[in-house]
Design a protein around this motif. Sequence first.
Motif, PDB file in Angstrom:
ATOM      1  N   GLN A  24       0.818  -1.224   0.000  1.00  0.00           N
ATOM      2  CA  GLN A  24       0.000   0.000   0.000  1.00  0.00           C
ATOM      3  C   GLN A  24       0.841   1.259   0.000  1.00  0.00           C
ATOM      4  O   GLN A  24       1.867   1.355   0.686  1.00  0.00           O
ATOM      5  N   GLY A  25       0.460   2.192  -0.820  1.00  0.00           N
ATOM      6  CA  GLY A  25       0.952   3.554  -0.763  1.00  0.00           C
ATOM      7  C   GLY A  25       2.433   3.720  -1.006  1.00  0.00           C
ATOM      8  O   GLY A  25       3.073   3.001  -1.777  1.00  0.00           O
ATOM      9  N   GLY A  31      14.034  15.031  -4.559  1.00  0.00           N
ATOM     10  CA  GLY A  31      13.833  13.751  -5.217  1.00  0.00           C
ATOM     11  C   GLY A  31      12.633  13.002  -4.674  1.00  0.00           C
ATOM     12  O   GLY A  31      11.902  12.351  -5.424  1.00  0.00           O
ATOM     13  N   PHE A  32      12.424  13.117  -3.352  1.00  0.00           N
ATOM     14  CA  PHE A  32      11.281  12.431  -2.751  1.00  0.00           C
ATOM     15  C   PHE A  32       9.971  13.070  -3.215  1.00  0.00           C
ATOM     16  O   PHE A  32       8.972  12.377  -3.433  1.00  0.00           O
ATOM     17  N   VAL A  33       9.974  14.375  -3.373  1.00  0.00           N
ATOM     18  CA  VAL A  33       8.792  15.063  -3.886  1.00  0.00           C
ATOM     19  C   VAL A  33       8.484  14.593  -5.299  1.00  0.00           C
ATOM     20  O   VAL A  33       7.336  14.317  -5.646  1.00  0.00           O
ATOM     21  N   ARG A  80       5.124  12.494  -6.508  1.00  0.00           N
ATOM     22  CA  ARG A  80       4.256  13.050  -7.542  1.00  0.00           C
ATOM     23  C   ARG A  80       3.821  11.951  -8.519  1.00  0.00           C
ATOM     24  O   ARG A  80       2.677  11.900  -8.952  1.00  0.00           O
ATOM     25  N   ASP A  81       4.731  11.035  -8.898  1.00  0.00           N
ATOM     26  CA  ASP A  81       4.390   9.959  -9.844  1.00  0.00           C
ATOM     27  C   ASP A  81       5.390   8.825  -9.663  1.00  0.00           C
ATOM     28  O   ASP A  81       6.433   8.778 -10.316  1.00  0.00           O
ATOM     29  N   TYR A 107       8.872   7.914 -11.749  1.00  0.00           N
ATOM     30  CA  TYR A 107      10.165   7.920 -11.080  1.00  0.00           C
ATOM     31  C   TYR A 107      10.880   6.591 -11.318  1.00  0.00           C
ATOM     32  O   TYR A 107      12.089   6.561 -11.576  1.00  0.00           O
ATOM     33  N   TYR A 108      10.121   5.498 -11.218  1.00  0.00           N
ATOM     34  CA  TYR A 108      10.702   4.169 -11.455  1.00  0.00           C
ATOM     35  C   TYR A 108      11.313   4.110 -12.850  1.00  0.00           C
ATOM     36  O   TYR A 108      12.452   3.667 -13.029  1.00  0.00           O
ATOM     37  N   LEU A 109      10.562   4.561 -13.855  1.00  0.00           N
ATOM     38  CA  LEU A 109      11.048   4.521 -15.226  1.00  0.00           C
ATOM     39  C   LEU A 109      12.262   5.419 -15.416  1.00  0.00           C
ATOM     40  O   LEU A 109      13.198   5.064 -16.146  1.00  0.00           O
ATOM     41  N   SER A 110      12.272   6.559 -14.774  1.00  0.00           N
ATOM     42  CA  SER A 110      13.413   7.472 -14.915  1.00  0.00           C
ATOM     43  C   SER A 110      14.651   6.917 -14.214  1.00  0.00           C
ATOM     44  O   SER A 110      15.777   7.346 -14.495  1.00  0.00           O
TER      45      SER A 110
END
Length: 849
Positions: free
Chosen positions: A478-479, A728-730, A734-735, A739-742
């Motif tokens: 979750q989350g 970076g955490f922000v 946000r998405d 972020y995973y893909l980047s």
Amino acid sequence: MEEHHSTIQNHLNAIRNKVSDLTKQCIIKGIIVVQQSRGESGPGSEASVQLYSCSHIDPNTRKGKTSGKAKLKDGKTEKYSGIKITTYEIKFHVAEDFGIPGAFVIKNRHKHKFFLQSATLGVSGYKIVHFDCNSWIYPIRNTKTHRLFFSNTSYLPKETPKALVELRKEELTSLRGDGTGERKEWERIYDYDYYNDLGNPEKGPQHMRPVLGGSATYPYPRRGRTGRPRSNQDPLIESQTEGIKLDVYVPPDERLSPKKLSEIISNSIQATLHFLIPEAKSLFENDARSFESFDEIRDLFSSSRNQVLEGWVAEKVKSMVPPELYKKITHASKQNPMEFQLPQIIAENEFAWKDDVEFGRQMLAGTNPAVIQILEIFPPMSRSGVRSSIKRSHIEYNLDGLTLQKAMDQWRIFILDHHDYLMPFLNRICTKGVCAYASRTLLFLRDDDTLKPLAIELSWPGPSSGVEGHRVFLPSTQGTKAALWQLAKAHVAVNDSCHHQLISHWLKTHAVVEPFIIATRRQLSAMHPIHRLLDPHFKDTMHINALSRSVLIKSGGILEKILSTGEISMELSSALYKDWRFDEQGLPADLLKRRMALPNPDKPSGVQLLFEDYPYGADGLEIWVAIKTWVTNFCSVFYADDNSVRSDNEIQAWWSEIRNVGHGDKCAETWWYPMTTLTELIEALTTLIWTASALHAAVNFGQYGYAGYPPNRPTVCRKFIPNEGTLGFVEFLRDPDKYYLSMLPERFEMTLSVALVEVLSRHTLDEVYLGQRSSVEWTDSEQIHKVFKQFHENLQQVEKKISKRNINPNLKNRWGPAKIQYKLLNPDTSYVGVKEGITGKGIPNSISM
């Protein structure tokens, strides 16, 4: 090729019908089968053959009596699978007391080389004599000497017919060379060298690489010597040429067939055009360095991708490859695009790769299944004495009601450990946008034999020696915690991918086997039974390794481009070679070392798996037992007892050279078998055949199925996991998916890795599989034919067992959430060298890809 075998059989029958008249005429008749090189004419009468007797000695030469010379003429040429094969009927005049032919020499006075496939002779009052040649015959103007072949009858050195003793010695001497000079294409010379051809100092200091092998700092197995000139910048390094080099020297008999090389090139071109060319154009046009969505990655496999080669991309390719290869690429780019199948990991369930159960299953049944091990001490501790920061409270709640001590007492806590070997290299790895951690992953074995991840610890070097930083991530659904957990799994997958490619795949199969090949050619005569046993397991390996040095593992090569370990990749593999032991490479020994099995003398393999549903271990032990039974039966035909092994001077020289030269950086180790007993010989041979066949199949042919979809098996991360309170955490909040893909490799490097594993995972048309031989008459021993048939039948039984396991609903690791059957160790004995492609099954005899 079945029609071809039928044609040969007709010729043999004709020989048998005529054999009764041969004695009166003092004539020996036979057939010789030749393959012509593409675009080159056959040898015809410009090639001559002369026989040596194995039963009668010429007192003047101390060698077998010789026949008259016979020329190859009036051959019948036919095409099989696009290859021109010419069969010559040949007739030899011999003295009345010539006896039985045991060898022949062939001289090629033609201007072209040709491939001598086989020879078969009929002798009155004796069986047909077969010669499996499978060798290139170069013009004598190049070689300055004839080419010698022995019949398919095997002899230990002491049992060699006296007429062949000198020929046996001379042939081995000729193969060793003198260790000097640059090797020429036509030379059959086997010698050793260090890996001194990985760097290219001429291109600048960024292309300097250490010499691997010959030092305590950088130990390594030896490779085949080429003798190329040294670099002007560094006399220790062999000079390099620009671009892709496909003609690196290997002895002719180790070379890929023209058809197979053409097939590999064709597959590589198609993969490059489909995956890479569109990305190169996209990168140039819009500078999109990351994939924006998972759907965009899935579109990599669409048949609608534009693969036309043009503009600056065409010019770049032209500068990198030989002109002939560039013509093939431009021609292929104008053809209809190939369809590439979806990698299995997303074919049935496109989100299964995110599942924790699938994450754990791939440690048992994926591409790197021989690393996971039992955790014996909690918390884990590094070799330098630094304790892990994983605490009991992190994991005890997740042990299905057990205490940690109880779970460990029951051997149910496992670790995937990519910590100690990476930590000394991390500061050098984390440059040029690479973000890497050392990792430890703890898992719990549930009652249904699936693995439940418990915790991931990511570590990095601290400000001083012996100090480390740590972050621990716990599974969540979750989350934010769930998203962070996915990022942590990605970093683990990167470490496992690099370890797989550099260690499990390259080092522990390709690199370590090459010295065995060289020693076998130099020290075991072609008529030695162990040479005949091992020969099919060495097919194409030296050439594939040479191509790898030219394309994959050199400075600036593909592996440096796609792996997080980058420029230190091969240096890292040298560091792990320090821990390599030959006596631990057999599957039972490996399982015992990792505590994945316990000793059990009542089992054929001598071990009992800790739990049944370990697909690599369960299927692998079946294959191991089949190989060992075959090797035992084979050796028992030739060796009566331990003394016959000790007194075999060729075997003793072979083993000594492997230990002291081929793996010379390990020569002082005490774990080498003394090679004084038949048991030790059988164990060594079984380990070698297992490594070259089943182990390589297990770590190679599943690559596209799992790593063909990079989010499942990324090879580099470009971002660390962000800490709370940072920008970076922000960005991550946000998405998380974006972020995973980047964080994954840039799109061009990602598609390069997909193209690579697509090519590596393919079976080629001329592959010969475990339990098969390329020729029906590969040995003249009926006893050996009988035990080899039993080997084939044993493998068929293994297949049936694997099929039953794969439909057993209680064995959840055989399929997993991704619905991928475990078939990587399915021998698939239906293969007869006519199937190709990405099948996920079939065990080739050798490391031929």
